[in-house]
Design an enzyme around this catalytic site. Sequence first.
Site, mmCIF file in Angstrom:
data_model
loop_
_atom_site.group_PDB
_atom_site.id
_atom_site.type_symbol
_atom_site.label_atom_id
_atom_site.label_comp_id
_atom_site.label_asym_id
_atom_site.label_seq_id
_atom_site.Cartn_x
_atom_site.Cartn_y
_atom_site.Cartn_z
ATOM 1 N N ASP A 142 -0.999 7.603 11.356
ATOM 2 C CA ASP A 142 -1.463 6.398 10.657
ATOM 3 C C ASP A 142 -2.768 5.945 11.299
ATOM 4 O O ASP A 142 -2.765 5.461 12.438
ATOM 5 C CB ASP A 142 -0.436 5.264 10.771
ATOM 6 C CG ASP A 142 0.864 5.546 10.026
ATOM 7 O OD1 ASP A 142 1.092 6.713 9.644
ATOM 8 O OD2 ASP A 142 1.659 4.614 9.857
ATOM 9 N N LYS B 47 -1.824 2.383 3.529
ATOM 10 C CA LYS B 47 -0.886 1.509 4.249
ATOM 11 C C LYS B 47 -1.493 0.118 4.359
ATOM 12 O O LYS B 47 -2.698 -0.025 4.587
ATOM 13 C CB LYS B 47 -0.611 2.108 5.629
ATOM 14 C CG LYS B 47 0.275 1.269 6.544
ATOM 15 C CD LYS B 47 0.482 1.992 7.877
ATOM 16 C CE LYS B 47 1.176 1.104 8.903
ATOM 17 N NZ LYS B 47 1.357 1.775 10.207
ATOM 18 N N LYS C 138 2.521 2.877 1.964
ATOM 19 C CA LYS C 138 3.374 2.374 3.041
ATOM 20 C C LYS C 138 3.100 0.886 3.215
ATOM 21 O O LYS C 138 1.956 0.473 3.433
ATOM 22 C CB LYS C 138 3.103 3.112 4.358
ATOM 23 C CG LYS C 138 3.935 2.572 5.539
ATOM 24 C CD LYS C 138 3.684 3.367 6.819
ATOM 25 C CE LYS C 138 4.398 2.756 8.011
ATOM 26 N NZ LYS C 138 4.162 3.518 9.270
#
Length: 218
Positions: free
Chosen positions: A89, A151, A183
Amino acid sequence: MELKNYIEHTLLKQDATKAELIKLFEEAKEYQFKGVCVNGANIKLAKEYLKDTNINIVTVVGFPLGACTSEVKAFETKKAIEDGANEVDMVINVQSIKDKDYEYTQKDIETVKKACGNIPLKVIIETDLLTKEEIVKACEIIIKAGADFAKTSTGFVKNGVGAKVEDIKLMAETLKNSNVKIKASGGIKTREQAIALVEAGALRLGTSSGVKLLSQED
């Protein structure tokens, strides 16, 4: 809805102890979470405790500001994968979005994606710092750069809200004709909130409250 299949059990605070991390890993095994998310220095520990499971080891790069160079993010990514990370990430360069330097934003993501190889890359766009138009633009760039997920948040923005249903819906609409998934992360504290985020389009939930969310199940 089985929330355990969406949850990445998360511990990223800088004062987390080894005992707290081990507790995280044991909880992830007990509740069969999709993954755990830890800082790079803790990947090897995660690998040790999760070696006989299918639980993803997720880590963060360029965290939490996203303001280091692309080369540094790429180096951090390669080291994380070498240590055992299954997913990465990265934090977007928020300044480049604000400055409308979209070429830089895209190259930043592409550089990290190249370092990932076949490892999934999630791009944290930090929705608390972006306008609706900037959220859309960031998602469009993520598609072009070939990343796997968009995300919402790091959870580190002062007075930030984190994942919001309205932002997930906007992201889902922008990403609907692509292969990029979503996400949701930051501030996910209740089962009701988690379900609303999934129903809005999130495929993963990054939260430190995973056990609490499951304990609220009927």
